[in-house]
Design a protein around this motif. Structure first.
Motif, PDB file in Angstrom:
ATOM      1  N   PHE A  13       1.671   1.618   9.805  1.00 50.77           N
ATOM      2  CA  PHE A  13       2.264   0.333   9.416  1.00 50.77           C
ATOM      3  C   PHE A  13       3.169  -0.204  10.515  1.00 50.77           C
ATOM      4  O   PHE A  13       3.219  -1.404  10.786  1.00 50.77           O
ATOM      5  CB  PHE A  13       3.061   0.493   8.121  1.00 50.77           C
ATOM      6  CG  PHE A  13       3.855  -0.734   7.751  1.00 50.77           C
ATOM      7  CD1 PHE A  13       3.239  -1.799   7.121  1.00 50.77           C
ATOM      8  CD2 PHE A  13       5.210  -0.833   8.045  1.00 50.77           C
ATOM      9  CE1 PHE A  13       3.966  -2.931   6.780  1.00 50.77           C
ATOM     10  CE2 PHE A  13       5.939  -1.954   7.712  1.00 50.77           C
ATOM     11  CZ  PHE A  13       5.312  -3.013   7.078  1.00 50.77           C
ATOM     12  N   TRP A  22       4.171 -11.862   7.768  1.00 45.18           N
ATOM     13  CA  TRP A  22       4.241 -11.656   6.326  1.00 45.18           C
ATOM     14  C   TRP A  22       4.745 -12.913   5.609  1.00 45.18           C
ATOM     15  O   TRP A  22       5.723 -13.525   6.034  1.00 45.18           O
ATOM     16  CB  TRP A  22       5.158 -10.475   6.016  1.00 45.18           C
ATOM     17  CG  TRP A  22       4.663  -9.186   6.593  1.00 45.18           C
ATOM     18  CD1 TRP A  22       5.059  -8.613   7.763  1.00 45.18           C
ATOM     19  CD2 TRP A  22       3.659  -8.332   6.042  1.00 45.18           C
ATOM     20  NE1 TRP A  22       4.375  -7.435   7.976  1.00 45.18           N
ATOM     21  CE2 TRP A  22       3.516  -7.248   6.939  1.00 45.18           C
ATOM     22  CE3 TRP A  22       2.883  -8.366   4.883  1.00 45.18           C
ATOM     23  CZ2 TRP A  22       2.607  -6.207   6.704  1.00 45.18           C
ATOM     24  CZ3 TRP A  22       1.990  -7.338   4.651  1.00 45.18           C
ATOM     25  CH2 TRP A  22       1.857  -6.270   5.539  1.00 45.18           C
ATOM     26  N   LEU A  50       5.213   0.138  -1.885  1.00 49.44           N
ATOM     27  CA  LEU A  50       4.616  -1.162  -2.182  1.00 49.44           C
ATOM     28  C   LEU A  50       5.615  -2.074  -2.878  1.00 49.44           C
ATOM     29  O   LEU A  50       5.714  -3.265  -2.586  1.00 49.44           O
ATOM     30  CB  LEU A  50       3.365  -0.975  -3.039  1.00 49.44           C
ATOM     31  CG  LEU A  50       2.576  -2.230  -3.397  1.00 49.44           C
ATOM     32  CD1 LEU A  50       2.177  -3.014  -2.144  1.00 49.44           C
ATOM     33  CD2 LEU A  50       1.327  -1.857  -4.200  1.00 49.44           C
ATOM     34  N   LEU A  53       8.010  -3.466  -0.359  1.00 53.86           N
ATOM     35  CA  LEU A  53       7.441  -4.581   0.400  1.00 53.86           C
ATOM     36  C   LEU A  53       7.536  -5.879  -0.405  1.00 53.86           C
ATOM     37  O   LEU A  53       7.926  -6.920   0.132  1.00 53.86           O
ATOM     38  CB  LEU A  53       5.984  -4.290   0.753  1.00 53.86           C
ATOM     39  CG  LEU A  53       5.244  -5.456   1.409  1.00 53.86           C
ATOM     40  CD1 LEU A  53       5.690  -5.624   2.867  1.00 53.86           C
ATOM     41  CD2 LEU A  53       3.732  -5.278   1.341  1.00 53.86           C
ATOM     42  N   CYS A  54       7.184  -5.798  -1.690  1.00 57.70           N
ATOM     43  CA  CYS A  54       7.229  -6.994  -2.539  1.00 57.70           C
ATOM     44  C   CYS A  54       8.647  -7.552  -2.619  1.00 57.70           C
ATOM     45  O   CYS A  54       8.846  -8.772  -2.550  1.00 57.70           O
ATOM     46  CB  CYS A  54       6.707  -6.663  -3.936  1.00 57.70           C
ATOM     47  SG  CYS A  54       4.963  -6.201  -3.999  1.00 57.70           S
ATOM     48  N   VAL A 215       0.392   2.485   0.816  1.00 57.65           N
ATOM     49  CA  VAL A 215       1.105   2.405   2.096  1.00 57.65           C
ATOM     50  C   VAL A 215       0.197   1.901   3.219  1.00 57.65           C
ATOM     51  O   VAL A 215       0.647   1.770   4.357  1.00 57.65           O
ATOM     52  CB  VAL A 215       1.681   3.786   2.488  1.00 57.65           C
ATOM     53  CG1 VAL A 215       2.726   4.228   1.485  1.00 57.65           C
ATOM     54  CG2 VAL A 215       0.570   4.834   2.601  1.00 57.65           C
ATOM     55  N   THR A 217      -1.724  -0.528   5.612  1.00 56.52           N
ATOM     56  CA  THR A 217      -1.379  -1.869   6.095  1.00 56.52           C
ATOM     57  C   THR A 217      -2.342  -2.929   5.594  1.00 56.52           C
ATOM     58  O   THR A 217      -1.927  -4.028   5.194  1.00 56.52           O
ATOM     59  CB  THR A 217      -1.351  -1.889   7.641  1.00 56.52           C
ATOM     60  OG1 THR A 217      -0.420  -0.909   8.104  1.00 56.52           O
ATOM     61  CG2 THR A 217      -0.913  -3.249   8.146  1.00 56.52           C
ATOM     62  N   LEU A 220      -1.552  -3.670   2.011  1.00 61.20           N
ATOM     63  CA  LEU A 220      -0.291  -4.402   1.900  1.00 61.20           C
ATOM     64  C   LEU A 220      -0.467  -5.866   2.260  1.00 61.20           C
ATOM     65  O   LEU A 220       0.138  -6.753   1.644  1.00 61.20           O
ATOM     66  CB  LEU A 220       0.767  -3.762   2.801  1.00 61.20           C
ATOM     67  CG  LEU A 220       1.137  -2.300   2.494  1.00 61.20           C
ATOM     68  CD1 LEU A 220       2.221  -1.814   3.451  1.00 61.20           C
ATOM     69  CD2 LEU A 220       1.597  -2.150   1.055  1.00 61.20           C
ATOM     70  N   ARG A 221      -1.315  -6.148   3.254  1.00 64.65           N
ATOM     71  CA  ARG A 221      -1.582  -7.536   3.629  1.00 64.65           C
ATOM     72  C   ARG A 221      -2.260  -8.290   2.500  1.00 64.65           C
ATOM     73  O   ARG A 221      -1.919  -9.453   2.219  1.00 64.65           O
ATOM     74  CB  ARG A 221      -2.450  -7.573   4.884  1.00 64.65           C
ATOM     75  CG  ARG A 221      -1.736  -7.160   6.169  1.00 64.65           C
ATOM     76  CD  ARG A 221      -2.721  -7.084   7.309  1.00 64.65           C
ATOM     77  NE  ARG A 221      -2.062  -6.719   8.567  1.00 64.65           N
ATOM     78  CZ  ARG A 221      -2.709  -6.442   9.690  1.00 64.65           C
ATOM     79  NH1 ARG A 221      -4.038  -6.483   9.707  1.00 64.65           N
ATOM     80  NH2 ARG A 221      -2.040  -6.126  10.790  1.00 64.65           N
ATOM     81  N   ALA A 224       0.328  -8.977  -0.226  1.00 65.26           N
ATOM     82  CA  ALA A 224       1.276 -10.011   0.196  1.00 65.26           C
ATOM     83  C   ALA A 224       0.654 -11.400   0.139  1.00 65.26           C
ATOM     84  O   ALA A 224       1.283 -12.360  -0.322  1.00 65.26           O
ATOM     85  CB  ALA A 224       1.777  -9.715   1.607  1.00 65.26           C
TER      86      ALA A 224
END
Length: 245
Positions: A13, A22, A50, A53-54, A215, A217, A220-221, A224
């Motif tokens: 990441f 982001w 996660l 990140l949010c 976790v 990447t 996560l993209r 997001a």
């Protein structure tokens, strides 16, 4: 054995994700309320990266007090539905993100209470029967846990009527993002794909381990970007026509 690479996914990441643009919530942007549901035998702590990140993006994150997601499916769904109602009462419609078994529960909640759900995002979650989808080790573990907890005969297996009723749920009007990986070492990737053909569903392939989806990447993209989408518009209910005789 590929599941052992999840620490590397987390480390990558900082190489592939740190410079990604982001989509943070703007001052007057669309902040979402996000409810996290962990996978089988996992607890809320597994969704912490996660969830972090949010929150960093500007959204509001909620957990469900799950230490180990291995209770009776019927009891778990009731617990999750009550928590969903509480969040909705104060925050409005909720985005539900579920990993593995958590995604199965997320689809069930959207099917039961679509008026409370903004969007569903599933991470490596089987759409069809769990026993036809999972690694043999996972199935054996489920049977062992059911015996240790003195659950009803067949609980957490395909003979469990309350658990198996959760699969093959139609997404309805709730937008659903299905994330799957061909290198998933726990759930067969073919079983994660939604083939309903519904316009509200999208299937997205990533390169990730099953355990590491929270976790990874690429995952996560996807999360997001979907959280940055404008709130869905509720379809107005048709007004009944009263005819005078």
């Amino acid at each position: 054995l590929f599941e052992l690479r999840f620490p590397l996914e987390a480390a990558l990441f900082w190489i592939h994700g740190i410079h990604h643009p982001w989509p943070h919530v703007e001052k007057d942007g669309h902040r979402k309320s996000v409810m996290m549901i962990p996978g089988f035998m996992a607890g809320d702590f597994t969704m912490t990266p996660l969830g972090g990140l949010c929150s960093w993006l500007g959204h509001k994150t909620f957990f469900n007090g799950i230490r180990s997601n291995s209770r009776c499916p019927r009891e778990t769904v009731i617990h999750l539905e009550r928590h969903l109602e509480k969040i909705h009462d104060t925050e409005g419609r909720v985005v539900i993100i579920g990993q593995s078994l958590g995604g199965v529960y997320a689809r069930e909640l959207a099917s039961r209470r679509p008026e409370l759900v903004e969007r569903v995002i599933t991470l490596g979650s089987p759409i069809r029967y769990v026993e036809d989808s999972s690694n043999a080790v996972v199935i054996a573990t489920a049977r062992m846990i059911a015996k240790l907890r003195n659950m009803d005969d067949g609980c957490l297996t395909q003979s469990c009527s309350c658990g198996m009723a959760l699969v093959e749920r139609h997404p309805g009007d709730v937008p659903t993002t299905v994330v799957y990986s061909r290198t998933d070492g726990v759930v067969h990737w073919e079983s994660c794909i939604d083939k309903s053909g519904a316009k509200t569903v999208e299937n997205i392939e990533v390169m990730a381990s099953h355990v590491g989806m929270g976790v990874n990447t690429d995952v996560l993209r996807v999360v997001a970007d979907r959280l940055a989408a404008a709130p869905r518009v509720s379809m107005p209910r048709p007004t009944p026509v009263v005819r005078l005789i």
